[in-house]
Design an enzyme around this catalytic site. Sequence first.
Site, short mmCIF file in Angstrom:
data_model
loop_
_atom_site.label_atom_id
_atom_site.label_comp_id
_atom_site.label_asym_id
_atom_site.label_seq_id
_atom_site.Cartn_x
_atom_site.Cartn_y
_atom_site.Cartn_z
CE LYS A 187 57.88 41.00 8.00
NZ LYS A 187 57.63 40.40 6.71
CG ASP B 231 56.17 41.09 3.83
OD1 ASP B 231 55.14 41.13 4.55
OD2 ASP B 231 56.93 40.11 3.81
CG ASP C 151 56.35 57.94 5.92
OD1 ASP C 151 55.80 58.60 5.02
OD2 ASP C 151 57.47 58.21 6.38
#
Length: 369
Positions: free
Chosen positions: A194, A227, A251
């Site tokens: 990110k 994302d 995860d």
Amino acid sequence: MAAKKLLILPGDGIGVETMAQVRRIIDWLAKKRQIEFDVSEALIGGAAYDATGTPLPAETLAAAKAADAILLGAVGGPKWDNLPFHLKPERGALLPLRKELELFANLRPAVVFDALLDASTLKPEVISGLDIMIVRELTGGLYFGEPRGIETLPDGQRRGFNTLTYTTSEIQRIGRVAFDLARKRNKRLCSVDKHNVLDCTVLWREEMIKLQQAEYPDVELTHMYVDNCAMQLVRNPKQFDVMVTENMFGDILSDCASMLTGSLGMLPSASLGAVRADGGRPALYEPIHGSAPDIAGKDIANPLATILSFSMCLRYSFDMAAEADLIENAVKAVLKGGLRTADIMQPGKAKVSTTVMGEAIVREMEKLA
Ligand code: NAD
């Protein structure tokens, strides 16, 4: 050469039943291929708590540290749900085991078998032939970073906080695991971060680029925001080969990817530690499913995730690619032949027990060998 030390930890519930099927394969390899492992078995989880008062007995931990590879079934069940936190099978056995062995790299393949195309909720053309590998950093990042906690502020509000941290060496060691895997596959690695928001992942990206330039010029490195990656995994998952990412991102993304394949009973995993001076490394192989108390003891669980975990063990810990291929090809052939355990049952196919599925895999290996 000394036989490789393989520690088997069946654990609880269906772990015991699915591991019995792996034993058939180990016996077959010894008898038909003269491949002998130094196999031992130890207690873990609820079974260990019942016998010794602790879910991770000292002997089990010592055997795990001495093993060349560990194969785990599953732990837990309602019988042990009300124990104090540190004695619960998952919290008291799996977490300390991973920590003690410093298993920092979690490998989660998502492979779609042609015979099970219909088991996924996605369209067949999107997932047909899918074979991707997600490498998740397992011992750092947001789940372990300090400081962390919940505090009360002067104005009486409460504030919860966690910290996302990675050092260069932590990024490099997970990066090397992922680059090495990509090198053995299709030589493409996607690093997920990110970078546009989180400073820690700015460092992550910089270190991945440096590593590629210094040690892996033959592997193509791309970057993707987490994302977008979640979206791409369900839109066009076949664009990926190997993916590497931070603990919490991994995860979430690895669970998302596992559902592309449609069934919990089919999915293996590996967790690896650092390479030792003797060239070996701590390694734990296990199905991603739990102990399934709702079906335990009925001989109906799908043993294929545990069997495929063993084939990962042969491939990654013991360098036995031919035997790993043999097991995986036997799984494909048995599914193609129409045998199904209840969890992957489809109209027109033959529903079989855990035992019959295990026997069928060994018979197929015999045919293919
Ligand atoms: P689970 O994975 O055990 O079961 C979820 C559902 O999937 C159940 O309906 C189960 O019957 C089914 N299922 C799972 N594996 C299957 C297989 N091989 N064949 C056919 N059906 C299968 O998850 P859960 O119910 O959330 O947890 C049960 C227990 O397992 C809990 O005590 C939990 O703490 C523990 N658990 C352990 C591990 C582990 O050992 N690594 C992982 C997850 C959960």
